[in-house]
Design an enzyme around this catalytic site. Structure first.
Site, PDB file in Angstrom:
ATOM      1  N   ASP A 208       9.425   5.982  11.112  1.00 20.37           N
ATOM      2  CA  ASP A 208       9.410   4.931  12.134  1.00 20.37           C
ATOM      3  C   ASP A 208      10.763   4.952  12.840  1.00 20.37           C
ATOM      4  O   ASP A 208      11.585   4.052  12.677  1.00 20.37           O
ATOM      5  CB  ASP A 208       9.123   3.573  11.493  1.00 20.37           C
ATOM      6  CG  ASP A 208       7.722   3.535  10.895  1.00 20.37           C
ATOM      7  OD1 ASP A 208       6.763   3.846  11.616  1.00 20.37           O
ATOM      8  OD2 ASP A 208       7.591   3.226   9.705  1.00 20.37           O
TER       9      ASP A 208
ATOM     10  N   HIS B  88       7.635   5.617   0.381  1.00 22.20           N
ATOM     11  CA  HIS B  88       8.286   4.373  -0.064  1.00 22.20           C
ATOM     12  C   HIS B  88       9.086   4.623  -1.352  1.00 22.20           C
ATOM     13  O   HIS B  88      10.188   4.108  -1.516  1.00 22.20           O
ATOM     14  CB  HIS B  88       7.248   3.294  -0.351  1.00 22.20           C
ATOM     15  CG  HIS B  88       6.498   2.809   0.852  1.00 22.20           C
ATOM     16  ND1 HIS B  88       5.160   3.069   1.044  1.00 22.20           N
ATOM     17  CD2 HIS B  88       6.891   2.066   1.915  1.00 22.20           C
ATOM     18  CE1 HIS B  88       4.765   2.513   2.167  1.00 22.20           C
ATOM     19  NE2 HIS B  88       5.789   1.902   2.727  1.00 22.20           N
TER      20      HIS B  88
ATOM     21  N   GLY C 200      12.475   4.401   6.450  1.00 26.97           N
ATOM     22  CA  GLY C 200      12.031   5.788   6.613  1.00 26.97           C
ATOM     23  C   GLY C 200      12.177   6.261   8.053  1.00 26.97           C
ATOM     24  O   GLY C 200      11.858   5.532   9.003  1.00 26.97           O
TER      25      GLY C 200
ATOM     26  N   GLN D 263       4.176  -9.138  13.396  1.00 29.37           N
ATOM     27  CA  GLN D 263       4.460  -7.844  14.042  1.00 29.37           C
ATOM     28  C   GLN D 263       3.187  -7.116  14.451  1.00 29.37           C
ATOM     29  O   GLN D 263       3.251  -5.986  14.937  1.00 29.37           O
ATOM     30  CB  GLN D 263       5.347  -6.968  13.156  1.00 29.37           C
ATOM     31  CG  GLN D 263       4.685  -6.403  11.917  1.00 29.37           C
ATOM     32  CD  GLN D 263       5.671  -5.639  11.046  1.00 29.37           C
ATOM     33  OE1 GLN D 263       6.533  -6.225  10.401  1.00 29.37           O
ATOM     34  NE2 GLN D 263       5.577  -4.317  11.023  1.00 29.37           N
TER      35      GLN D 263
ATOM     36  N   HIS E 210       3.277   4.569  -0.851  1.00 25.51           N
ATOM     37  CA  HIS E 210       3.055   6.008  -1.035  1.00 25.51           C
ATOM     38  C   HIS E 210       4.398   6.638  -1.403  1.00 25.51           C
ATOM     39  O   HIS E 210       5.423   5.924  -1.529  1.00 25.51           O
ATOM     40  CB  HIS E 210       2.471   6.633   0.236  1.00 25.51           C
ATOM     41  CG  HIS E 210       3.202   6.269   1.487  1.00 25.51           C
ATOM     42  ND1 HIS E 210       4.466   6.725   1.740  1.00 25.51           N
ATOM     43  CD2 HIS E 210       2.877   5.447   2.518  1.00 25.51           C
ATOM     44  CE1 HIS E 210       4.881   6.241   2.894  1.00 25.51           C
ATOM     45  NE2 HIS E 210       3.938   5.449   3.387  1.00 25.51           N
ATOM     46  N   GLU E 211       4.387   7.947  -1.564  1.00 27.47           N
ATOM     47  CA  GLU E 211       5.576   8.667  -2.016  1.00 27.47           C
ATOM     48  C   GLU E 211       6.785   8.419  -1.098  1.00 27.47           C
ATOM     49  O   GLU E 211       7.931   8.423  -1.566  1.00 27.47           O
ATOM     50  CB  GLU E 211       5.225  10.166  -2.081  1.00 27.47           C
ATOM     51  CG  GLU E 211       6.120  11.008  -2.943  1.00 27.47           C
ATOM     52  CD  GLU E 211       6.381  10.453  -4.348  1.00 27.47           C
ATOM     53  OE1 GLU E 211       7.563  10.414  -4.714  1.00 27.47           O
ATOM     54  OE2 GLU E 211       5.431  10.051  -5.051  1.00 27.47           O
TER      55      GLU E 211
ATOM     56  N   VAL F 171       8.711  11.738   4.333  1.00 30.42           N
ATOM     57  CA  VAL F 171       8.028  12.499   3.273  1.00 30.42           C
ATOM     58  C   VAL F 171       6.663  12.911   3.817  1.00 30.42           C
ATOM     59  O   VAL F 171       5.949  12.100   4.423  1.00 30.42           O
ATOM     60  CB  VAL F 171       7.882  11.653   1.986  1.00 30.42           C
ATOM     61  CG1 VAL F 171       7.130  12.439   0.907  1.00 30.42           C
ATOM     62  CG2 VAL F 171       9.262  11.242   1.478  1.00 30.42           C
TER      63      VAL F 171
ATOM     64  N   TYR G 189       0.860  -1.186   0.000  1.00 29.90           N
ATOM     65  CA  TYR G 189       0.000   0.000   0.000  1.00 29.90           C
ATOM     66  C   TYR G 189       0.897   1.237   0.000  1.00 29.90           C
ATOM     67  O   TYR G 189       0.860   2.080   0.885  1.00 29.90           O
ATOM     68  CB  TYR G 189      -0.994   0.007   1.166  1.00 29.90           C
ATOM     69  CG  TYR G 189      -2.249   0.759   0.767  1.00 29.90           C
ATOM     70  CD1 TYR G 189      -3.145   0.200  -0.137  1.00 29.90           C
ATOM     71  CD2 TYR G 189      -2.513   2.034   1.229  1.00 29.90           C
ATOM     72  CE1 TYR G 189      -4.262   0.897  -0.564  1.00 29.90           C
ATOM     73  CE2 TYR G 189      -3.632   2.740   0.813  1.00 29.90           C
ATOM     74  CZ  TYR G 189      -4.495   2.168  -0.085  1.00 29.90           C
ATOM     75  OH  TYR G 189      -5.593   2.856  -0.506  1.00 29.90           O
TER      76      TYR G 189
HETATM   77  O1  PAF Z   1       8.060  -0.524   8.164  1.00 26.63           O
HETATM   78  C1  PAF Z   1       7.453  -1.500   7.687  1.00 26.63           C
HETATM   79  O2  PAF Z   1       6.707  -1.397   6.712  1.00 26.63           O
HETATM   80  C2  PAF Z   1       7.633  -2.860   8.331  1.00 26.63           C
HETATM   81  O3  PAF Z   1       7.763  -2.770   9.698  1.00 26.63           O
HETATM   82  C3  PAF Z   1       8.780  -3.683   7.712  1.00 26.63           C
HETATM   83  C4  PAF Z   1      10.120  -3.021   7.939  1.00 26.63           C
HETATM   84  C5  PAF Z   1       8.550  -3.850   6.213  1.00 26.63           C
HETATM   85  C6  PAF Z   1       8.833  -5.079   8.341  1.00 26.63           C
HETATM   86  O4  PAF Z   1       7.661  -5.792   8.121  1.00 26.63           O
END
Ligand code: PAF
Length: 280
Positions: free
Chosen positions: A150, A37, A147, A61, A34-35, A176, A32
């Site tokens: 996080d 990523h 990014g 997770q 976005h900019e 971003v 899903y």
């Molecule tokens: O940041 C995320 O999207 C997730 O925590 C990751 C690093 C892809 C691990 O599932």
């Protein structure tokens, strides 16, 4: 132009990796896109011969009451976006192959995972570290891109790579933002139009913290108080935490000393929004 190749099995991904000569830049995602990523992919392309992106909504997770089932998914859209930035490989494994019956090995990172998001979401970072370690082993990158949004995840992954002597560099890319400052996130799609409007307050509060720091304020409690007062002006906002820590082990600071991480989680309805800035 050679077009992007989608790969669904671990064996095929490893085989493709073995055939690559130069350094691989890797962007793990849950899709899903976005900019934010795409920025990671652009950096990976610029700094490596090949860019590999994974899309895997990692079940381990998410807590039992979290949004694993409803996490937004749109693979055709993701693939088109990745193609637009010249991604070389996209790896889309199945959960049954990543976690086959009998899977029982976990990556646990210490103290830094007990705070902030780790305290709010028990087991979250164990799930993140375990899947990221597996993906690193499968993809074999020279560099992996995450990014700054996080921030704690970045600290945790860096620590894992250092402590376990993993042979790659972790590259952190700035957040971003939308035009009103809201950090881009796949979860923003959960917000109602009114929640979305009020959500701009997260970045306003972080900017306020930066301003106070620049003006000489060093009492963390006073910065938090002013941020709280600003956020509370938005009737739909519920503050989960506002934290001011160092940037290495994420210990709360009473007196702010740069570099310090100001991070916050604010809920709008059932949506948790996370953001941060670093006071330099
Ligand atoms: O940041 C995320 O999207 C997730 O925590 C990751 C690093 C892809 C691990 O599932």
């Amino acid at each position: 132009m050679v077009s992007m190749k989608a790969i669904e099995t671990i064996a095929e991904m490893k085989q493709a990796r073995r055939a690559l000569a130069g350094p691989v830049g890797f962007v793990p995602t849950m899709g899903y896109l976005h900019e934010g990523h795409l920025e990671l992919v652009k950096r990976a392309k610029k700094e490596n011969t090949t860019a590999v992106v994974s899309i895997f909504v990692n079940p381990i997770q998410f807590g039992p009451k979290e949004d694993f089932q409803k996490y937004p998914r749109d693979i055709p859209r993701d693939l088109a976006m990745l193609e637009s930035v010249n991604t070389d490989f996209v790896f889309l494994p199945q959960a049954a192959e990543i976690y086959p019956p009998g899977f029982d090995t976990w990556v646990e990172i210490g103290k830094v995972t007990e705070r902030l998001e780790g305290a709010a979401r028990p087991g979250h970072f164990r799930g993140v570290a375990t899947v990221v370690a597996k993906l690193f082993n499968i993809v074999g990158p020279a560099r992996a891109y995450f990014g700054q949004k996080d921030a704690q995840q970045c600290v945790v992954i860096k620590k894992m790579v250092k402590d376990l002597n993993m042979p790659l560099e972790v590259v952190i890319v700035p957040t971003v933002r939308e035009a009103d400052g809201l950090a881009m996130s796949s979860r923003n799609v959960y917000l109602t139009p009114e929640e979305r409007r009020q959500a701009a307050v997260l970045y306003q509060a972080l900017t306020l913290a930066q301003g106070l720091y620049v003006q000489g304020e060093r009492e963390a409690s006073r910065i938090r108080q002013q941020m709280t007062a600003l956020i509370q002006k938005q009737p739909l906002a519920r503050i989960e935490y506002i934290s001011i820590t160092d940037t290495e082990i994420l210990e709360e600071l009473a007196i702010v000393k740069a570099p310090a991480l100001v991070s916050l989680v604010v809920r709008f309805g059932t949506t948790r929004l996370l953001d941060n800035v670093v006071l330099e």
